[in-house]
Write an enzyme that holds these catalytic residues in place. Sequence first.
Site: not given
Length: 483
Positions: A79-80, A236
């Site tokens: 992520m991110h 995830d």
Amino acid sequence: MFIGLDIGTSSVKAILLDETQALIASASEPLTVQRPHPSWSEQDPDGWWSACEKAMDRLAAEVPSAMAAVKGIGLSGHMHGATLLGVDDQPLRPCILWNDGRSASQCAELEASEPKFLSLGGNRVMPGFTAPKLQWVRENEPEVFEKTAKVLLPKDYVRLKLTGEHAGDMSDSAGTLWLDVAKRDWSDELLAATGLTREHMPRLVEGSENSGQLRAELCQRWGMSAAPVVAGGGGDNAASACGVGAVTPGSGFVSLGTSGVVFVTNDKFSPNVESAVHAFCHAVPSTWHQMGVILSATDSLNWLANTLDASPADLTGELGEITGPSPVHFLPYLGGERTPHNDVDIRAGFYGIAHDTDRRALTHAVLDGVAFALKDCMAALEAAGSSVERLTAVGGGSRSAAWLEIIASLLNVTIDVPADGDFGASLGAARLGQAAATGTVDGVFTAPPMSTSIEPRSDLTNAYADAYGRWRQLYPALKQAGF
């Protein structure tokens, strides 16, 4: 047949399941991380795509008849990550990853200038999130910022390559800090705080929805008789929850991967920004989740193994039976920490090393330190209203029975261990692909068969509670001393 593609930090994994969710084949390809400056962490987006192509090519060569019958593809990913694309959909710079710490000053400024990051976004503004990364680019690479037409998360860049669509799911998009998490929609106010608009964002879909179809040339390359749908997928951790069946309120998992996670599913948006809890949308509709996240779980054990020129399995194999906490304390803050400290500058360390301290004691201390940090996460989730009696273990560290015994006794929960030990994000992604292809979530996200359940050990619970109390005093003492 259904495929799950998981874009991890260290590898891309592809799995192929049949209609009963039995594993037909799998393939993985390694990835590397670039660290051009201290606290920076980057990857080349086209490296993800190249690894996906190779993994899918291997599946097509190994099981061509099964690949011909694929109906759905699901995606998961770390992520991110800030993947900045120009008008030609080409990356403008390397992706800034989840564990990059360069934007600490931008975080403080964004929190002060736009309090709705804490309310609508539901999370502290941390360097790991996407929004402060874009603010860093805006301030330090203005020519790149001006050319940015789209900002995609890592798995959504892979989706673009698969389908030609700019789309993202709710769970992953919640980790950007631009989402109104309760409404499951982009927030114009939060986007404006970093100089962006909805035009820079992908369209939003639920994780179990169809986001597009596989390109015709890729269907031909991989021998698919009809174009499979590509599901929205998930970040995830949300995808891992789908893999272990943690999709109903009160269910959850503990992950011992590169990072460590305590994950609990909720029926509503439930933030706790004071303790740096992550409150996100789930990958299934009308569902949310909370996470306590530590940045270095198996990363801590891997660091020790590399330092001692040993393998992680060798080190944990030397432990024998756990009879109590290690006399040595370890703070697992190799790259800073998220829950509960939100401190990008704190670093790891041992306390209590003596003449007779050997590598067994150091290994034990590392396992304890990660478990203590996960206890911090559990306490933060409980303060936000979550309650959980059992967790499913996922991630490579879950292969260590000793580690799970420590965690179960410290968190005072039962830990269920899946039978084959590999029920993670790729399985959840494949299940989301199945839901998108069949048009239903019914019966898709069941719990996998378990090999064992690890109960808290009464002989360890009190001793570990006492040790945790002592360990908790180290962080404030270090900060007071200026570390």
